[in-house]
Design a protein around this motif. Structure first.
Motif, PDB file in Angstrom:
ATOM      1  N   GLY A  60     143.794 106.093  50.449  1.00 53.86           N
ATOM      2  CA  GLY A  60     142.828 106.117  49.344  1.00 53.86           C
ATOM      3  C   GLY A  60     143.417 106.736  48.094  1.00 53.86           C
ATOM      4  O   GLY A  60     143.200 106.242  46.977  1.00 53.86           O
ATOM      5  N   SER A  61     144.186 107.812  48.245  1.00 49.86           N
ATOM      6  CA  SER A  61     144.835 108.450  47.098  1.00 49.86           C
ATOM      7  C   SER A  61     145.854 107.514  46.460  1.00 49.86           C
ATOM      8  O   SER A  61     145.930 107.398  45.232  1.00 49.86           O
ATOM      9  CB  SER A  61     145.528 109.742  47.529  1.00 49.86           C
ATOM     10  N   LEU A  62     146.627 106.830  47.293  1.00 48.27           N
ATOM     11  CA  LEU A  62     147.625 105.892  46.786  1.00 48.27           C
ATOM     12  C   LEU A  62     146.957 104.749  46.012  1.00 48.27           C
ATOM     13  O   LEU A  62     147.359 104.420  44.894  1.00 48.27           O
ATOM     14  CB  LEU A  62     148.448 105.327  47.946  1.00 48.27           C
ATOM     15  N   VAL A  63     145.918 104.170  46.588  1.00 45.97           N
ATOM     16  CA  VAL A  63     145.249 103.035  45.936  1.00 45.97           C
ATOM     17  C   VAL A  63     144.524 103.483  44.665  1.00 45.97           C
ATOM     18  O   VAL A  63     144.519 102.763  43.661  1.00 45.97           O
ATOM     19  CB  VAL A  63     144.294 102.323  46.919  1.00 45.97           C
ATOM     20  N   LEU A  64     143.950 104.682  44.663  1.00 50.88           N
ATOM     21  CA  LEU A  64     143.303 105.189  43.448  1.00 50.88           C
ATOM     22  C   LEU A  64     144.341 105.385  42.348  1.00 50.88           C
ATOM     23  O   LEU A  64     144.106 105.012  41.192  1.00 50.88           O
ATOM     24  CB  LEU A  64     142.559 106.491  43.729  1.00 50.88           C
ATOM     25  N   GLY A  65     145.505 105.940  42.686  1.00 50.37           N
ATOM     26  CA  GLY A  65     146.570 106.070  41.698  1.00 50.37           C
ATOM     27  C   GLY A  65     147.016 104.715  41.172  1.00 50.37           C
ATOM     28  O   GLY A  65     147.232 104.536  39.970  1.00 50.37           O
ATOM     29  N   LEU A  66     147.140 103.755  42.072  1.00 53.22           N
ATOM     30  CA  LEU A  66     147.522 102.396  41.683  1.00 53.22           C
ATOM     31  C   LEU A  66     146.492 101.791  40.726  1.00 53.22           C
ATOM     32  O   LEU A  66     146.844 101.220  39.693  1.00 53.22           O
ATOM     33  CB  LEU A  66     147.676 101.530  42.934  1.00 53.22           C
ATOM     34  N   LEU A  67     145.211 101.948  41.065  1.00 53.39           N
ATOM     35  CA  LEU A  67     144.143 101.432  40.200  1.00 53.39           C
ATOM     36  C   LEU A  67     144.218 102.048  38.811  1.00 53.39           C
ATOM     37  O   LEU A  67     144.140 101.345  37.798  1.00 53.39           O
ATOM     38  CB  LEU A  67     142.773 101.708  40.833  1.00 53.39           C
ATOM     39  N   LEU A  68     144.376 103.363  38.747  1.00 56.20           N
ATOM     40  CA  LEU A  68     144.422 104.024  37.445  1.00 56.20           C
ATOM     41  C   LEU A  68     145.699 103.689  36.680  1.00 56.20           C
ATOM     42  O   LEU A  68     145.685 103.614  35.447  1.00 56.20           O
ATOM     43  CB  LEU A  68     144.260 105.528  37.615  1.00 56.20           C
ATOM     44  N   GLY A  69     146.794 103.465  37.397  1.00 59.31           N
ATOM     45  CA  GLY A  69     148.018 103.035  36.736  1.00 59.31           C
ATOM     46  C   GLY A  69     147.859 101.678  36.085  1.00 59.31           C
ATOM     47  O   GLY A  69     148.235 101.469  34.929  1.00 59.31           O
ATOM     48  N   VAL A  70     147.268 100.748  36.818  1.00 62.30           N
ATOM     49  CA  VAL A  70     147.024  99.409  36.265  1.00 62.30           C
ATOM     50  C   VAL A  70     146.022  99.487  35.109  1.00 62.30           C
ATOM     51  O   VAL A  70     146.205  98.858  34.065  1.00 62.30           O
ATOM     52  CB  VAL A  70     146.519  98.445  37.369  1.00 62.30           C
ATOM     53  N   ALA A  71     144.969 100.304  35.269  1.00 58.19           N
ATOM     54  CA  ALA A  71     143.955 100.428  34.218  1.00 58.19           C
ATOM     55  C   ALA A  71     144.518 101.073  32.949  1.00 58.19           C
ATOM     56  O   ALA A  71     143.979 100.853  31.863  1.00 58.19           O
ATOM     57  CB  ALA A  71     142.763 101.241  34.733  1.00 58.19           C
ATOM     58  N   SER A  72     145.602 101.838  33.072  1.00 60.19           N
ATOM     59  CA  SER A  72     146.207 102.440  31.881  1.00 60.19           C
ATOM     60  C   SER A  72     146.996 101.418  31.070  1.00 60.19           C
ATOM     61  O   SER A  72     147.275 101.638  29.897  1.00 60.19           O
ATOM     62  CB  SER A  72     147.120 103.610  32.274  1.00 60.19           C
ATOM     63  N   ARG A  73     147.356 100.300  31.680  1.00 59.41           N
ATOM     64  CA  ARG A  73     148.141  99.269  30.997  1.00 59.41           C
ATOM     65  C   ARG A  73     147.323  98.053  30.595  1.00 59.41           C
ATOM     66  O   ARG A  73     147.721  97.305  29.720  1.00 59.41           O
ATOM     67  CB  ARG A  73     149.288  98.790  31.895  1.00 59.41           C
ATOM     68  N   ARG A  74     146.221  97.831  31.277  1.00 57.39           N
ATOM     69  CA  ARG A  74     145.408  96.635  31.026  1.00 57.39           C
ATOM     70  C   ARG A  74     143.991  97.039  30.703  1.00 57.39           C
ATOM     71  O   ARG A  74     143.478  98.018  31.227  1.00 57.39           O
ATOM     72  CB  ARG A  74     145.383  95.753  32.271  1.00 57.39           C
ATOM     73  N   GLU A  75     143.357  96.246  29.896  1.00 59.79           N
ATOM     74  CA  GLU A  75     141.946  96.468  29.574  1.00 59.79           C
ATOM     75  C   GLU A  75     141.110  95.876  30.706  1.00 59.79           C
ATOM     76  O   GLU A  75     140.967  94.665  30.820  1.00 59.79           O
ATOM     77  CB  GLU A  75     141.601  95.787  28.245  1.00 59.79           C
ATOM     78  N   LEU A  76     140.605  96.744  31.581  1.00 56.33           N
ATOM     79  CA  LEU A  76     139.760  96.315  32.695  1.00 56.33           C
ATOM     80  C   LEU A  76     138.314  96.684  32.384  1.00 56.33           C
ATOM     81  O   LEU A  76     138.063  97.707  31.744  1.00 56.33           O
ATOM     82  CB  LEU A  76     140.190  96.993  33.997  1.00 56.33           C
ATOM     83  N   PRO A  77     137.368  95.891  32.850  1.00 57.49           N
ATOM     84  CA  PRO A  77     135.957  96.230  32.615  1.00 57.49           C
ATOM     85  C   PRO A  77     135.624  97.593  33.222  1.00 57.49           C
ATOM     86  O   PRO A  77     136.084  97.944  34.312  1.00 57.49           O
ATOM     87  CB  PRO A  77     135.189  95.120  33.335  1.00 57.49           C
ATOM     88  N   ARG A  78     134.823  98.358  32.489  1.00 58.28           N
ATOM     89  CA  ARG A  78     134.439  99.699  32.935  1.00 58.28           C
ATOM     90  C   ARG A  78     133.757  99.654  34.305  1.00 58.28           C
ATOM     91  O   ARG A  78     133.996 100.502  35.158  1.00 58.28           O
ATOM     92  CB  ARG A  78     133.518 100.311  31.876  1.00 58.28           C
ATOM     93  N   TRP A  79     132.914  98.656  34.530  1.00 51.02           N
ATOM     94  CA  TRP A  79     132.189  98.570  35.802  1.00 51.02           C
ATOM     95  C   TRP A  79     133.154  98.340  36.963  1.00 51.02           C
ATOM     96  O   TRP A  79     132.937  98.818  38.068  1.00 51.02           O
ATOM     97  CB  TRP A  79     131.123  97.466  35.769  1.00 51.02           C
ATOM     98  N   LEU A  80     134.255  97.598  36.707  1.00 53.43           N
ATOM     99  CA  LEU A  80     135.217  97.316  37.764  1.00 53.43           C
ATOM    100  C   LEU A  80     135.982  98.578  38.171  1.00 53.43           C
ATOM    101  O   LEU A  80     136.114  98.883  39.355  1.00 53.43           O
ATOM    102  CB  LEU A  80     136.194  96.224  37.309  1.00 53.43           C
ATOM    103  N   VAL A  81     136.461  99.326  37.182  1.00 51.89           N
ATOM    104  CA  VAL A  81     137.203 100.555  37.466  1.00 51.89           C
ATOM    105  C   VAL A  81     136.289 101.573  38.155  1.00 51.89           C
ATOM    106  O   VAL A  81     136.678 102.202  39.143  1.00 51.89           O
ATOM    107  CB  VAL A  81     137.820 101.141  36.179  1.00 51.89           C
ATOM    108  N   ALA A  82     135.053 101.710  37.672  1.00 48.67           N
ATOM    109  CA  ALA A  82     134.109 102.653  38.286  1.00 48.67           C
ATOM    110  C   ALA A  82     133.717 102.200  39.686  1.00 48.67           C
ATOM    111  O   ALA A  82     133.625 103.011  40.609  1.00 48.67           O
ATOM    112  CB  ALA A  82     132.866 102.803  37.412  1.00 48.67           C
ATOM    113  N   GLY A  83     133.492 100.906  39.854  1.00 45.57           N
ATOM    114  CA  GLY A  83     133.093 100.388  41.164  1.00 45.57           C
ATOM    115  C   GLY A  83     134.183 100.549  42.209  1.00 45.57           C
ATOM    116  O   GLY A  83     133.919 100.933  43.345  1.00 45.57           O
ATOM    117  N   LEU A  84     135.426 100.280  41.816  1.00 42.28           N
ATOM    118  CA  LEU A  84     136.543 100.427  42.756  1.00 42.28           C
ATOM    119  C   LEU A  84     136.941 101.892  42.937  1.00 42.28           C
ATOM    120  O   LEU A  84     137.170 102.348  44.059  1.00 42.28           O
ATOM    121  CB  LEU A  84     137.748  99.617  42.277  1.00 42.28           C
ATOM    122  N   GLY A  85     137.036 102.629  41.835  1.00 41.04           N
ATOM    123  CA  GLY A  85     137.487 104.018  41.901  1.00 41.04           C
ATOM    124  C   GLY A  85     136.437 104.956  42.476  1.00 41.04           C
ATOM    125  O   GLY A  85     136.578 105.464  43.598  1.00 41.04           O
TER     126      GLY A  85
END
Length: 165
Positions: A60-85
């Motif tokens: 879970g920690s690894l995937v959360l870091g991965l999600l936030l890393g991708v979100a720092s480079r790409r404009e992702l919808p707020r609901w998607l980042v909140a829903g996954l994270g």
């Protein structure tokens, strides 16, 4: 006379799409966690339960870091980042302390302490020391897993979008 300090703005509602995504993600994360932790043997040594909880929390920690890393480079919808994270990964990695305490308490001699409030001598001390050691190890390993996920996701600190790395 001095002027009154300005009133801070009221917190902004995140929006119903974000709230719904977090709720749905929480249900999914809870199910995923249960599917991974439930097969651990319930009797005998708690090692299998420790291992399954470690796998859940580190992944879970690894995937959360991965999600936030991708979100720092790409404009992702707020609901998607909140829903996954917050939703999926928040539910996936929570309740470890409660599950672990419930599985370790009888083995560490803490059952009588929990039921009666009377210490169990050396088993109590050993149980508490083991718990503190497990918390420290979990925090260190979880931080390393999150950092690895950020790196894999290509994390960019705010304000570094134009810089090469």
């Amino acid at each position: 006379m001095t002027a009154a300090p300005p009133t801070p703005p009221a917190p902004r509602h995140p929006g119903w799409a974000v709230v719904g995504a977090v709720a749905a993600g929480g249900a999914l994360g809870t199910l995923l966690r249960w599917l991974l932790v439930a097969p651990a043997p319930e009797s005998g040594t708690p090692v299998a339960q420790w291992v399954s909880l470690g796998i859940v929390n580190l992944s879970g920690s690894l995937v959360l870091g991965l999600l936030l890393g991708v979100a720092s480079r790409r404009e992702l919808p707020r609901w998607l980042v909140a829903g996954l994270g917050t939703g999926v990964l928040g539910a996936y990695t929570s309740l470890s302390a409660v599950v672990l305490a419930a599985s370790v308490a009888p083995v560490a001699g803490l059952g009588d302490f929990i039921r009666t409030g009377s210490p169990g001598g050396w088993p109590l001390v050993a149980g508490l020391a083991g718990t503190l050691l497990a918390l420290a190890a979990g925090a260190a390993l979880g931080t390393m897993a999150a950092a690895a996920g950020l790196r894999l996701g290509g994390y960019r600190a705010p304000g570094t979008a134009g810089r090469g790395a």
